[in-house]
Design an enzyme around this catalytic site. Structure first.
Site, PDB file in Angstrom:
ATOM      1  N   CYS A 266      -9.619  -4.405 -10.373  1.00 35.91           N
ATOM      2  CA  CYS A 266      -9.124  -3.184  -9.731  1.00 35.91           C
ATOM      3  C   CYS A 266      -7.755  -3.396  -9.071  1.00 35.91           C
ATOM      4  O   CYS A 266      -7.294  -2.542  -8.332  1.00 35.91           O
ATOM      5  CB  CYS A 266     -10.140  -2.636  -8.731  1.00 35.91           C
ATOM      6  SG  CYS A 266     -10.510  -3.780  -7.399  1.00 35.91           S
TER       7      CYS A 266
ATOM      8  N   GLU B 290     -10.871 -11.857  -4.596  1.00 35.53           N
ATOM      9  CA  GLU B 290      -9.429 -11.753  -4.305  1.00 35.53           C
ATOM     10  C   GLU B 290      -8.925 -12.914  -3.453  1.00 35.53           C
ATOM     11  O   GLU B 290      -7.770 -12.932  -3.041  1.00 35.53           O
ATOM     12  CB  GLU B 290      -9.096 -10.402  -3.676  1.00 35.53           C
ATOM     13  CG  GLU B 290      -9.958  -9.982  -2.516  1.00 35.53           C
ATOM     14  CD  GLU B 290      -9.625  -8.576  -2.003  1.00 35.53           C
ATOM     15  OE1 GLU B 290      -8.640  -7.960  -2.441  1.00 35.53           O
ATOM     16  OE2 GLU B 290     -10.362  -8.110  -1.115  1.00 35.53           O
TER      17      GLU B 290
ATOM     18  N   ASP C  45      -4.364  -9.077  -4.153  1.00 39.23           N
ATOM     19  CA  ASP C  45      -4.478 -10.143  -3.158  1.00 39.23           C
ATOM     20  C   ASP C  45      -4.645 -11.508  -3.807  1.00 39.23           C
ATOM     21  O   ASP C  45      -4.140 -12.503  -3.296  1.00 39.23           O
ATOM     22  CB  ASP C  45      -5.662  -9.860  -2.214  1.00 39.23           C
ATOM     23  CG  ASP C  45      -5.259  -8.887  -1.124  1.00 39.23           C
ATOM     24  OD1 ASP C  45      -4.164  -9.064  -0.547  1.00 39.23           O
ATOM     25  OD2 ASP C  45      -6.014  -7.943  -0.851  1.00 39.23           O
TER      26      ASP C  45
ATOM     27  N   HIS D 209       0.812  -1.218   0.000  1.00 43.11           N
ATOM     28  CA  HIS D 209       0.000   0.000   0.000  1.00 43.11           C
ATOM     29  C   HIS D 209       0.843   1.264   0.000  1.00 43.11           C
ATOM     30  O   HIS D 209       0.364   2.320  -0.410  1.00 43.11           O
ATOM     31  CB  HIS D 209      -1.046  -0.062   1.111  1.00 43.11           C
ATOM     32  CG  HIS D 209      -2.151  -1.011   0.728  1.00 43.11           C
ATOM     33  ND1 HIS D 209      -2.136  -2.329   1.076  1.00 43.11           N
ATOM     34  CD2 HIS D 209      -3.225  -0.836  -0.087  1.00 43.11           C
ATOM     35  CE1 HIS D 209      -3.181  -2.925   0.525  1.00 43.11           C
ATOM     36  NE2 HIS D 209      -3.862  -2.045  -0.172  1.00 43.11           N
TER      37      HIS D 209
HETATM   38  C1  PEP Z   1      -6.499  -6.017  -4.550  1.00 40.03           C
HETATM   39  O1  PEP Z   1      -6.270  -6.794  -3.634  1.00 40.03           O
HETATM   40  O2  PEP Z   1      -6.245  -6.260  -5.742  1.00 40.03           O
HETATM   41  C2  PEP Z   1      -7.091  -4.688  -4.280  1.00 40.03           C
HETATM   42  C3  PEP Z   1      -7.415  -3.893  -5.262  1.00 40.03           C
HETATM   43  O3  PEP Z   1      -7.257  -4.309  -2.986  1.00 40.03           O
HETATM   44  P1  PEP Z   1      -6.038  -3.823  -2.049  1.00 40.03           P
HETATM   45  O4  PEP Z   1      -4.857  -3.526  -2.919  1.00 40.03           O
HETATM   46  O5  PEP Z   1      -6.510  -2.606  -1.326  1.00 40.03           O
HETATM   47  O6  PEP Z   1      -5.839  -4.985  -1.130  1.00 40.03           O
HETATM   48 MG    MG Z   2      -7.166  -6.548  -1.734  1.00 38.43          MG
END
Ligand code: PEP
Ligand code: MG
Length: 597
Positions: free
Chosen positions: A503, A432, A456, A190
């Site tokens: 996403c 995910e 994920d 993140h």
């Molecule tokens: C993912 O896991 O692809 C996602 C978009 O969520 P995050 O990156 O916030 O875990």
């Molecule tokens: Mg995720």
């Protein structure tokens, strides 16, 4: 001497500037007897006044930059600073022990912390970190030591660190932080995602940058190519200054192209949405001509603050985004704390294996107070724009049904109270977790849409921690297992006649655009910075060829071969030189050993 390091480019662009070395600093607290107690008290007053000024300035700046709710933390700190009981206790101890004031302050913080941490009441435990923060501010003034923080940098700098927590990065000085270079972390951590969101060039996984950099050293961060140069020679510096100019001109040219349709060459619409973390990113999304927000990571509202955001504060934030983008859709994802995102006051970080632990929806289902307040805020915002709600980390049908029952309860409650919300609001899930792929056909019957979270999904299907740079070379979006999971999810959604977008960071990598479209994904959501590049690539893609490519790739068994094929096709079509945002792009030259060249 110039040193060149290789890492993982996670946010494109070139930054050049003096290093600000950031790490956990320990303060050396001296202990000595004092004769003049009045002078010690005067020193304390002086330090407190200086901290007061700092906190007021930070509160002001944060409120301007990120909004009032993020500035609340400083309100709490100011209250602690003025706490009369604490002040009286310090004065009494100074009087009785006759020791220097920094020793007395430090001792008092240690004693308070011990007592507060041992209490069961979480409200006291929450206050411990705040007390420690305020205490460190006072001590740093008394000792004339600089306190580390990325919130307000004195001058434009490149931030160099062994590691940066998402909470540190979330409050980074957006004006003066030119670039980021860290020893650890992976492309979908993140911190990397935030660097992209804030359009700060960043390279992670450098292994040795922390230990090789001195404060003030000139640093070049090349986030496009995953390279960092320390103390560059004249010729290197001039070359990078030229590259930087060229990249920026290219980027400007891409952005200046009249909003091209988000569609393939042969006219199939594939909307491109932005992923955002904070409402301040809305302007980036609009600049990049996003057609909506495909993922709003609402957990960032919960970080860097002393207490939970209230329902009204959340409502304000969701409404701001919904209104700014209306009539374009905004997908609000419910709280996804845990993994690598921790709110100190919720104490989730104590787990041994947080990526597999009490994360996201699991946490929300156990804390209906927090979950319901968030859902109420989201539903209230639904009448202010085109809002839909999405749930993270769903692993099976029963969990999805439990979630929907909570949504149903909250809707009933709002109805009884006469609060307006959109009764037709769309509710979907992220896919995910590999088990969710397996039962996607069942889940599709309970959902209005799917969005595949490949960050994920890759981590869980390949058993590769997404934030661990030591195994970053094994984090393979083109792994046939991952691609088959995407294909199966997309097929299940199609059969149930619901849209299925993506996403994860993969959506923002133009090397994958043709394949993702060919696999039947109906929308792509990514960091705003990637949208112009992906949309330009989309315009080069022909649907019939994309489908043929997908069929071919699904017969292949090797990550390396698939990657080579995708890169070859991408290069053949490529219309721009650089500024690619990618988790695949630089892997071709990515040396799994990393480190110094
Ligand atoms: C993912 O896991 O692809 C996602 C978009 O969520 P995050 O990156 O916030 O875990
Ligand atoms: Mg995720």
């Amino acid at each position: 001497m110039e040193i060149s390091l290789r890492g993982i480019g996670v946010s494109p662009g070139i930054a050049i500037g003096p290093a600000l070395t950031f790490g956990v600093q320990s303060l050396d607290i001296p202990e000595y007897q004092v004769q003049d107690k009045a002078a010690e008290l005067a020193r304390l007053e002086h330090a407190i006044a200086a901290v007061r000024t700092d906190l007021q300035r930070l509160r002001q700046l944060t409120s301007e930059k990120l909004g009032d709710q993020h500035a609340d933390i400083f309100k709490v700190h100011l209250m602690l600073l003025e706490d009369v009981t604490i002040r009286e206790e310090i004065e009494a101890q100074l009087e009785s022990d006759g020791l220097n004031v920094e020793y007395v302050v430090n001792d008092l913080i240690a004693r308070y912390t011990k007592v507060m941490e041992s209490l069961d009441d979480p409200r006291f435990r929450e206050r411990t970190q705040d007390l420690v923060d305020v205490g460190r501010r006072i001590l740093s003034k008394l000792l004339n030591a600089d306190l580390e923080s990325l919130e307000h940098l004195d001058r434009p700098s490149v931030v160099v660190a062994h590691d940066l927590a998402p909470s540190d990065t979330a409050k980074i000085d957006l004006v003066n932080a030119l670039g980021i270079a860290t020893d650890v972390s992976g492309p979908t951590s993140h911190t990397a995602i935030l660097a992209r969101a804030f359009e700060i060039p960043a390279v992670v996984g450098l292994k040795y940058v922390g230990s090789h950099t001195l404060p003030g050293d000139t640093v070049i961060v090349d986030g496009t190519r995953g390279r960092v140069i320390l103390r560059p020679e004249e010729a290197t510096l001039s070359r990078f200054i030229e590259d930087k100019k060229r990249e920026e001109a290219e980027r400007k040219a891409l952005l200046a192209v009249e909003a091209r349709p988000s569609a393939t060459q042969d006219g199939h619409d594939v909307p491109t949405y932005a992923n955002i973390e904070l409402p301040v990113e809305v302007s980036h999304s609009l600049k990049a001509k996003a057609q909506g927000v495909g993922l709003y990571r609402t957990e960032y509202l919960f970080l860097n603050r002393a207490t939970l955001p209230t329902e009204d504060q959340q409502f304000e934030a969701y409404m701001e985004v919904a209104e700014a983008l209306a009539p374009a859709p905004v997908t609000l994802r419910t709280l996804d704390l845990g993994g690598d995102k921790f709110a100190s006051h919720l104490r989730l970080a104590d787990e041994i294996n947080p990526q597999l632990g009490w994360r996201a929806i699991r946490f929300c289902l156990e804390r209906p107070d927090i979950f319901k307040a968030q859902l109420r805020a989201m539903l209230r915002a639904s009448v202010r724009g085109n809002v839909q709600i999405m749930f993270p980390l769903i692993s099976g049908l029963d969990e999805m049904r439990r979630v929907k029952a909570v949504v149903h309860d909250v809707c009933g409650d709002l109805e009884r109270r006469g609060v307006a919300f959109d009764p037709e609001i769309k509710v979907g899930t992220m896919i995910e977790v590999p088990s969710a792929v397996e039962v996607a056909a069942h889940l599709a019957r309970e959902c209005d849409f799917f969005s595949i979270g490949t960050n994920d999904l890759i981590q869980y299907s390949l058993a590769v921690d997404r934030v661990n740079e030591k195994i970053a070379h094994m984090y393979q979006p083109a792994h046939p297992a991952v691609l088959r999971m995407i294909a199966r999810t997309s097929k299940a959604a199609k059969e149930a006649k619901i849209p299925c977008g993506i996403c994860g960071e993969m959506a923002g990598d133009p090397v994958f655009t043709e394949l993702l479209v060919g696999l039947g994904l109906t929308s792509l959501s990514m960091s705003a910075v990637a949208i112009p590049v992906v949309r330009a690539e989309l315009a080069n893609v022909r649907m019939s060829l994309a489908r043929r490519l997908a069929r071919r790739v699904l017969t292949m068994g090797s990550n390396g071969e698939i990657k080579a094929l995708l890169q070859k096709r991408f290069k053949e079509r490529r219309t721009f030189e650089s500024y690619q945002v990618g988790i695949s792009g630089d892997f071709e030259d990515w040396d799994s050993e990393g480190g110094q060249e």
